[in-house]
Design a protein around this motif. Sequence first.
Motif, short mmCIF file in Angstrom:
data_model
loop_
_atom_site.label_atom_id
_atom_site.label_comp_id
_atom_site.label_asym_id
_atom_site.label_seq_id
_atom_site.Cartn_x
_atom_site.Cartn_y
_atom_site.Cartn_z
N THR A 134 0.84 -1.20 0.00
CA THR A 134 0.00 0.00 0.00
C THR A 134 0.87 1.24 0.00
O THR A 134 2.02 1.22 0.46
CB THR A 134 -0.93 0.02 1.23
OG1 THR A 134 -0.13 0.10 2.42
CG2 THR A 134 -1.82 -1.20 1.29
N ALA B 87 -6.25 -4.08 5.25
CA ALA B 87 -6.93 -3.98 3.96
C ALA B 87 -7.34 -5.40 3.57
O ALA B 87 -6.51 -6.32 3.63
CB ALA B 87 -6.02 -3.36 2.90
N GLN C 229 -7.75 2.38 -5.58
CA GLN C 229 -7.58 2.54 -4.14
C GLN C 229 -8.39 1.48 -3.39
O GLN C 229 -9.36 0.92 -3.93
CB GLN C 229 -8.02 3.93 -3.69
CG GLN C 229 -7.10 5.05 -4.15
CD GLN C 229 -7.47 6.37 -3.53
OE1 GLN C 229 -8.65 6.73 -3.45
NE2 GLN C 229 -6.46 7.11 -3.06
N CYS C 230 -7.97 1.22 -2.18
CA CYS C 230 -8.69 0.26 -1.34
C CYS C 230 -8.97 0.88 0.03
O CYS C 230 -8.29 1.81 0.47
CB CYS C 230 -7.90 -1.04 -1.19
SG CYS C 230 -6.35 -0.84 -0.28
N VAL D 60 -6.23 4.03 0.54
CA VAL D 60 -4.82 4.10 0.12
C VAL D 60 -4.68 3.49 -1.27
O VAL D 60 -5.51 2.67 -1.70
CB VAL D 60 -3.91 3.34 1.11
CG1 VAL D 60 -3.88 4.03 2.47
CG2 VAL D 60 -4.34 1.88 1.25
N TYR E 45 -2.77 0.95 -3.84
CA TYR E 45 -2.24 -0.37 -3.54
C TYR E 45 -1.70 -1.06 -4.79
O TYR E 45 -2.03 -0.67 -5.93
CB TYR E 45 -3.31 -1.25 -2.88
CG TYR E 45 -4.40 -1.70 -3.82
CD1 TYR E 45 -4.33 -2.94 -4.48
CD2 TYR E 45 -5.52 -0.90 -4.06
CE1 TYR E 45 -5.31 -3.35 -5.34
CE2 TYR E 45 -6.51 -1.31 -4.91
CZ TYR E 45 -6.41 -2.54 -5.54
OH TYR E 45 -7.39 -2.93 -6.42
#
Length: 325
Positions: free
Chosen positions: A254, A282, A294-295, A316, A318
């Motif tokens: 990330t 995550a 993003q996650c 964030v 990743y």
Amino acid sequence: MGDFFNTLRRFLFGWANREFLIFLVFLVVAGIFWLLTTLNEDFEQEMKIPVRFVNVPKDVVITSGEEDTLRVTIRDKGISLITYLYRRNKKPITIDFHRYADDNGKGMIPGSDILRLVNAQLPASAKAISVKPETEVFFYNNGEKKKIPVSYQGKVVPDRPYFISNIEYLPDSITIYANEDKMDSITKVYTEALMLTDFRDSVEVKARLQKIEGVKMVPDAVTIRFLTDMLTEVTIDDVPVKGINMPEGKKLRTFPAKISVSFVTGMKNYQHMSPNDFLIVADYNELNADTSAQCNVYLRLQPTNIQRVRLATDKVDYLIEELQP
């Protein structure tokens, strides 16, 4: 000095002052006579008389009434009532357990029997004329007991910006004796209502437990320590993001790899905290279903003594890496 005493003697034994002293003497004598006359009359006074059980089998525990007091109204001469009222150790009335106990863990003592027992230990001039409660009820069991945790009730609020950081009970649990149904229904015992406000330093109080009919508590009081701390808003940096539910052979990276966590806690708590006390994750299962770059990240683990927790970011960038076999 001699002149002073001569002047004082002339003042006290002058004609006018001598008349005043004679008046005071007669006033005191009259007051004593009135007091003696009044105390020789009959009065009624409610008094507390302790109760004690006798002939209790060894395997029986009196769960209430063992240390009760009865409120008995007694009629007697005033001087006798005063003497009895201020006697430090009043003689208890003794109750024969076998005479009044039934087979269901309960006993009832009629008011007429109580008056008879009280009158038996009073002077001949005195008479017990009424009792409250009119019927004394007591409970017992055959030694069944249970450990129960203790909790305070009431208002305990320190001065701002302080807060209660921890509560210590000594002991933290007590033993209760009661019939089986009542014991099963009790999961916690509470103190009598406390009222503590506007304090800053940690405080220690002795609190009596709230009575429950038919229940004996051992002990019947606990010591409680309310530990205080000063609220402060702080930030823990560099908490790593960890991927969960990752398939074998894959690794989550990330950007950023570490996130700051902000929260409110006590100064004493903060001094012992580190990034290892937090877990930010995550979830790969979400990544597999989401096509965005993003996650989401989630705080899955945190200390219990913090408030208003927030992450510096909840999303964030990743990258999924394939690990070499």
